[in-house]
Design a protein around this motif. Structure first.
Motif, PDB file in Angstrom:
ATOM      1  N   VAL A  84      74.137  17.990  -0.277  1.00  0.00           N
ATOM      2  CA  VAL A  84      73.595  19.340  -0.407  1.00  0.00           C
ATOM      3  C   VAL A  84      72.191  19.317  -0.986  1.00  0.00           C
ATOM      4  N   LEU A  85      72.000  18.504  -2.021  1.00  0.00           N
ATOM      5  CA  LEU A  85      70.654  18.348  -2.579  1.00  0.00           C
ATOM      6  C   LEU A  85      70.198  16.923  -2.272  1.00  0.00           C
ATOM      7  N   ARG A  86      69.029  16.803  -1.693  1.00  0.00           N
ATOM      8  CA  ARG A  86      68.548  15.470  -1.315  1.00  0.00           C
ATOM      9  C   ARG A  86      67.239  15.174  -2.028  1.00  0.00           C
ATOM     10  N   GLY A  87      67.256  15.129  -3.331  1.00  0.00           N
ATOM     11  CA  GLY A  87      66.043  14.751  -4.043  1.00  0.00           C
ATOM     12  C   GLY A  87      65.166  15.947  -4.330  1.00  0.00           C
ATOM     13  N   VAL A  88      65.663  16.849  -5.167  1.00  0.00           N
ATOM     14  CA  VAL A  88      64.878  18.027  -5.503  1.00  0.00           C
ATOM     15  C   VAL A  88      63.981  17.717  -6.698  1.00  0.00           C
ATOM     16  N   GLY A  89      62.731  18.080  -6.596  1.00  0.00           N
ATOM     17  CA  GLY A  89      61.810  17.973  -7.721  1.00  0.00           C
ATOM     18  C   GLY A  89      61.227  19.344  -7.996  1.00  0.00           C
ATOM     19  N   LEU A  90      61.231  19.760  -9.261  1.00  0.00           N
ATOM     20  CA  LEU A  90      60.827  21.128  -9.562  1.00  0.00           C
ATOM     21  C   LEU A  90      60.361  21.193 -11.012  1.00  0.00           C
ATOM     22  N   ASP A  91      59.247  21.906 -11.244  1.00  0.00           N
ATOM     23  CA  ASP A  91      58.785  22.140 -12.613  1.00  0.00           C
ATOM     24  C   ASP A  91      58.850  23.626 -12.909  1.00  0.00           C
ATOM     25  N   LEU A  92      59.288  23.961 -14.090  1.00  0.00           N
ATOM     26  CA  LEU A  92      59.222  25.357 -14.518  1.00  0.00           C
ATOM     27  C   LEU A  92      58.314  25.417 -15.732  1.00  0.00           C
ATOM     28  N   ARG A  93      57.428  26.419 -15.725  1.00  0.00           N
ATOM     29  CA  ARG A  93      56.475  26.507 -16.835  1.00  0.00           C
ATOM     30  C   ARG A  93      56.787  27.715 -17.696  1.00  0.00           C
ATOM     31  N   ALA A  94      56.494  27.570 -18.975  1.00  0.00           N
ATOM     32  CA  ALA A  94      56.747  28.660 -19.914  1.00  0.00           C
ATOM     33  C   ALA A  94      55.914  29.871 -19.537  1.00  0.00           C
ATOM     34  N   GLY A  95      56.537  31.041 -19.641  1.00  0.00           N
ATOM     35  CA  GLY A  95      55.808  32.273 -19.387  1.00  0.00           C
ATOM     36  C   GLY A  95      55.448  32.496 -17.941  1.00  0.00           C
ATOM     37  N   GLU A  96      56.205  31.856 -17.042  1.00  0.00           N
ATOM     38  CA  GLU A  96      55.934  32.036 -15.617  1.00  0.00           C
ATOM     39  C   GLU A  96      57.225  32.352 -14.871  1.00  0.00           C
ATOM     40  N   VAL A  97      57.091  33.173 -13.847  1.00  0.00           N
ATOM     41  CA  VAL A  97      58.233  33.414 -12.978  1.00  0.00           C
ATOM     42  C   VAL A  97      58.076  32.539 -11.736  1.00  0.00           C
ATOM     43  N   THR A  98      58.965  31.599 -11.574  1.00  0.00           N
ATOM     44  CA  THR A  98      58.957  30.759 -10.389  1.00  0.00           C
ATOM     45  C   THR A  98      60.032  31.287  -9.451  1.00  0.00           C
ATOM     46  N   VAL A  99      59.634  31.693  -8.263  1.00  0.00           N
ATOM     47  CA  VAL A  99      60.603  32.206  -7.304  1.00  0.00           C
ATOM     48  C   VAL A  99      61.076  31.064  -6.421  1.00  0.00           C
ATOM     49  N   LEU A 100      62.387  30.957  -6.300  1.00  0.00           N
ATOM     50  CA  LEU A 100      62.963  29.945  -5.417  1.00  0.00           C
ATOM     51  C   LEU A 100      63.468  30.641  -4.164  1.00  0.00           C
ATOM     52  N   MET A 101      62.920  30.231  -3.015  1.00  0.00           N
ATOM     53  CA  MET A 101      63.384  30.816  -1.748  1.00  0.00           C
ATOM     54  C   MET A 101      64.114  29.751  -0.945  1.00  0.00           C
ATOM     55  N   GLY A 102      65.122  30.180  -0.228  1.00  0.00           N
ATOM     56  CA  GLY A 102      65.826  29.237   0.631  1.00  0.00           C
ATOM     57  C   GLY A 102      66.827  29.991   1.474  1.00  0.00           C
ATOM     58  N   ALA A 103      67.051  29.555   2.695  1.00  0.00           N
ATOM     59  CA  ALA A 103      68.011  30.218   3.568  1.00  0.00           C
ATOM     60  C   ALA A 103      69.424  29.915   3.061  1.00  0.00           C
ATOM     61  N   ASN A 104      70.403  30.559   3.672  1.00  0.00           N
ATOM     62  CA  ASN A 104      71.788  30.267   3.310  1.00  0.00           C
ATOM     63  C   ASN A 104      72.064  28.798   3.562  1.00  0.00           C
ATOM     64  N   GLY A 105      72.704  28.156   2.600  1.00  0.00           N
ATOM     65  CA  GLY A 105      73.069  26.765   2.802  1.00  0.00           C
ATOM     66  C   GLY A 105      71.946  25.795   2.510  1.00  0.00           C
ATOM     67  N   ALA A 106      70.813  26.286   2.019  1.00  0.00           N
ATOM     68  CA  ALA A 106      69.709  25.377   1.711  1.00  0.00           C
ATOM     69  C   ALA A 106      69.994  24.585   0.452  1.00  0.00           C
ATOM     70  N   GLY A 107      70.914  25.081  -0.366  1.00  0.00           N
ATOM     71  CA  GLY A 107      71.271  24.366  -1.589  1.00  0.00           C
ATOM     72  C   GLY A 107      70.883  25.090  -2.868  1.00  0.00           C
ATOM     73  N   LYS A 108      70.468  26.359  -2.733  1.00  0.00           N
ATOM     74  CA  LYS A 108      70.026  27.113  -3.908  1.00  0.00           C
ATOM     75  C   LYS A 108      71.118  27.182  -4.970  1.00  0.00           C
ATOM     76  N   SER A 109      72.311  27.619  -4.539  1.00  0.00           N
ATOM     77  CA  SER A 109      73.326  27.845  -5.557  1.00  0.00           C
ATOM     78  C   SER A 109      73.805  26.527  -6.156  1.00  0.00           C
TER      79      SER A 109
END
Lengths: 355, 505
Positions: free
Chosen positions: B21-46
């Protein structure tokens, strides 16, 4: 089913797993399907060996008669179980209908036909009200019918100020009730039809068998029965397939109410009076029979054949034990034990259908 | 607060059995920022959210919170460490039977060190602190069940904030809120952002994303396929990345419509929505595409008589068509293969042929007695036609794979001729082979009826339909013939870009 068995026995090779469906049914599947029926046959054989007279036609008919009223109520409640509901008011519908029959004949001095029609109308009306409360007021089925049970237990006592109804009783206004149970009505409880032997089969047994065949055919072979199962299994899918889901639910409660009132008529005809104290066990016995029916033929769902067998099973067991001089006060214990075992059988062994 | 990433993920993988389901996700979240994650159904968001919130453990990869490794074994551990999640289902976040104050401090009531006795005054005081900090304008003594959904959502978020989290994950928080309610939620999120919380916001709604996003990250097939953080944000590019670049590969022979069968005029399906119109002809397969939550299911169910349109009219074969119930739609020859077969399609206790004949039992019965032989015969034909893998038509549905179950639900509506066949996400949870079988059957049998397919995945629309309609905000915003599709325009319409009036009917 097969994938499940395969899951549980990981040593099984794929080839074996594939071969399994071919040679028909596994032992486990046979046990699930015919276990309960074999148990019933085993019981009958055991009792006929252990006691004298168990296999006589009279004894057989006696068993049927002893479960006839319970069985009729159980067949009715099966209809509500099929649509995914439950009806706790059947016992009190039956006793209310018994009291109403007595009241109509003894106090109002009407004939048998009027009494029967009044009883059936009461059953249908109460079932309709149950259905409307459940479908339109969104009261959960158990609670709605529990409330209705309570209400009817109280209601049936009001016209006679809590007294039983029999010819010659004193009415609330001080006069004496002059009416009598008509002979035609009493025949429903006491007449016996000839079958191989004279006066063998009581009317109540005939009614039970006819109703059992009717409801069985209705549920298994008509489109209405099929839709009722669909409503009980996935109401939303049934709705998306165009079924009037609420109407089916309401009809199920009407069927249950009418069957219960028929049970009440037979009870009144057997007793010949409107006995305020009788019919206490009807609800529990009927529900038990319907639930035991889940285990028959591995159905794991409410079904009319299973319900009939469930009622018969309890009847055979109690009759056999009685003939072996087991004291009467153990009866409820025995029934309860059978029910618990049947439920374990249904839900543990038949896990495939339990979601 | 700038560039300091306080939460980093690198090389995260997660598989369920053979299904990566997840094949090597890399992601940074920064303080005081809204990072929106978009993905179709089944992309692995949940799945990603569940790994971050401690529900699942990653197979491989690192998560860092601040400068410490972060690998929570339970949701409670994640929460204590400072990563809180507000789930999509609002009622998971609150306890209905309690009042607002108790809900706000619920986690403390459970925590170690809390006394045996319940001190209402202390609870009230602590709850007041939490509420004030968040600017929560809700009566603390109100029962949660009496609150509207938006307020419950606020309570759930405020409750999460009681932990002073560094990272907050919001999983489609507006999916059941109205636009007014959503605006209140956004104000709360602004406040969180100002307090320096790093927010991961998952949503399909373009209006939310425009309002909130500082950055957009697109997830597709279990990997991050696009990061957009230059202002102005490239919304179209983000949608494009999420839907995939391999568009237009599966070209089909777009057929022209035959005689008109079904038309819709000025239909309004939701309050505040613009009216929509369309015309469908015999023999064509028309796809309606658009992001999740733009009203596709609403439209499908309105055509099938489950919802009543707010305005407008429909015509079927030149006659007025206004179904009140599914039963009347079916009588008129309008069938719906509904979304989410488990809840709206399958009767789990029935076998294959009983499931197939369900809507048409009157036609499969004689004097109300079902004709099983006819049912089974029809089912056998469908099984052969759609290549349903099973032992026989008497198999229980539970024994079939998801794809085959879906074939049964589609086959159900192909057993009888229809005037308009509507399919809502018919390829949901279906593998590629089954998808091709179903699509081929749809196209092959389409000759005498109009066919309308609702598909979120653009790929699927492109390989199934002759014509593609685009929905956005409960109305149709674009129309394309599936031959030399103008991809830029199509994607812009999907992303809800306000163009010059599109060529919608």
């Amino acid at each position: 089913m097969d994938s499940r068995t395969a899951d549980k026995t990981p040593v099984e090779t794929p080839a074996e797993a594939l071969a399994q469906p071919k040679d028909g049914r596994s032992l486990r599947e046979l046990a699930i399907r015919y276990g309960f029926l074999s148990l019933l046959v085993g019981l009958i054989i055991f009792f006929s060996l252990a006691t004298r007279g168990f296999t006589s036609p009279q004894a057989a008919v006696f068993i049927l008669q002893s479960v006839s009223i319970t069985g009729i109520l159980a067949l009715g409640v099966t209809a509500t179980l099929v649509v995914g509901g439950f009806d706790l008011s059947i016992g009190s519908i039956a006793t209310s209908s018994m009291m109403a029959a007595a009241y109509v004949m003894v106090v109002l001095e009407q004939n048998a036909l009027v009494a029967v029609l009044v009883c059936l109308a009461i059953g249908a009306l109460v079932g309709l009200i149950n259905g409307l409360i459940i479908c339109y007021m969104r009261v959960p089925d158990l609670l709605a019918t529990l409330g209705m049970m309570f209400l009817l237990i109280g209601l049936q006592r009001i016209p006679t100020e809590g007294r039983s109804i029999a010819t010659g009783m004193t009415l609330p206004d001080g006069s004496t009730a002059e009416g009598t149970f008509s002979q035609a009505f009493l025949a429903l409880g006491r007449h016996r039809f000839d079958l191989f032997m004279e006066n063998l089969v009581p009317a109540s047994v005939v009614v039970l068998i006819v109703l059992a065949i009717l409801i069985w055919f209705f549920l298994e072979y008509t489109r209405f029965g099929r839709m009722m199962y669909a409503v009980g299994s996935n109401a939303r899918a049934a709705e998306f397939a165009g079924a009037p889901v609420k109407a089916y639910r309401i009809w199920a409660y009407v069927i249950s109410g009418v069957f219960a009132s028929i049970g009440g008529i037979l009870l009144a005809a057997r007793l010949g009076r409107g006995d305020i104290a009788s019919g206490n066990n009807l609800l529990l016995d009927a529900v038990a029979a319907a639930l035991i029916g889940f285990a028959v033929l591995g159905a794991a769902k409410p079904n009319a054949f299973g319900t009939a067998i469930g009622a018969l099973f309890v009847g055979v067991l109690l009759q056999g034990l009685t003939m072996m001089n087991v004291p009467y006060y153990t009866q409820d214990f025995v029934k309860g034990a059978v029910l618990v075992i049947a439920l374990i059988f249904t839900f543990a062994l038949l896990g495939r259908n339990a979601r | 607060m700038g560039d300091t990433a306080i939460f980093r993920i690198a090389g995260l993988t997660k598989a369920f059995g053979p299904n990566a389901v997840l094949r090597g996700v890399g992601l940074d979240l920064r303080a005081g920022e809204v990072t929106v994650l978009m993905g179709a159904n089944g992309a692995g968001k949940s799945t990603l959210v569940k790994v971050m919130s401690g529900v699942h453990r990653a197979d491989r990869g690192v998560m860092m919170l601040g400068d410490r490794p972060f690998s929570p074994a339970t949701p409670a551990e994640a929460m204590r460490a400072g990563v809180v999640t507000v789930h999509q289902n609002i009622n998971d976040g609150v306890v209905g039977a309690l009042d607002v104050a108790s809900n706000l401090v619920l986690d403390r009531l459970n925590g170690a060190g809390s006394g045996f006795f319940f001190n209402p005054r202390k609870v009230r005081r602590e709850a007041r602190e939490v509420a004030d900090r968040m600017g929560l304008g809700i009566d603390l003594s109100a029962e949660v069940t009496d609150l509207p959904l938006a307020d419950r959502q606020m309570v759930a978020i405020a409750r999460a904030m009681a932990h002073e989290p560094q990272v907050m994950i919001l999983d489609e928080p507006t999916s059941s809120l109205s636009s007014n309610e959503a605006e209140r939620l956004f104000a709360l999120i602004d406040r969180l952002r100002a307090r320096g919380v790093a927010i991961l916001y998952i949503s399909h709604r373009m209006s939310d994303i425009r309002r909130l996003a500082d950055r957009i990250v697109s997830l597709r097939d279990g990997a991050i396929v696009g990061q957009f953080d230059e202002k102005p944000l490239d919304y179209e590019g983000a949608v494009n990345a999420m839907l995939g670049q391999n568009l237009g590969l599966h070209s089909i022979d777009a057929r022209a419509a035959g005689a008109p069968v079904f038309s819709v005029r000025d239909l309004r399906i939701a309050p505040g929505a613009k009216p929509l119109s369309m015309e469908l002809g015999a023999g064509e397969v028309v796809a309606v595409t658009g992001l999740v939550g733009v009203g596709k299911t609403r439209l499908a169910e309105t055509l099938f008589g489950i919802h009543v349109p707010l305005a407008g009219s429909m015509q079927l074969d030149g006659r007025a068509y206004a179904p009140r119930t599914p039963a009347s739609a079916i009588r008129d020859g309008v069938f719906l293969v509904a979304k989410d077969r488990a809840s709206t399609g399958i009767v789990p206790e029935f076998n294959i042929y009983e499931n197939m004949s369900l809507p048409f039992l009157p036609r499969f019965s004689n004097m109300s007695v079902t004709r099983r032989r006819a049912e089974r015969q029809t089912a056998r034909e469908q099984i052969a036609d759609l290549k349903i893998v099973c032992r026989s038509e008497r198999d229980d549905l539970a024994t079939l794979s998801g794809g085959n179950q879906q074939k049964v639900t589609v086959a159900r509506w192909l057993t009888q001729p229809s005037r308009l066949l509507i399919l809502d996400e018919p390829f949901q949870g279906v593998d590629i082979a089954a998808r091709h079988d179903i699509a081929a059957k749809l196209r092959e049998s389409a000759r005498d009826r109009a066919t309308l397919v609702f598909l979120t995945e653009l790929d699927e629309a492109l390989e199934t339909a002759d014509r593609i309609l685009v929905m956005s905000e409960n109305t149709i915003v674009g129309e394309h013939r599936n031959a030399d599709v103008d991809m830029d325009r199509l994607l812009a319409e999907v992303a809800g870009q306000r163009l010059e009036p599109a060529g919608s009917v």
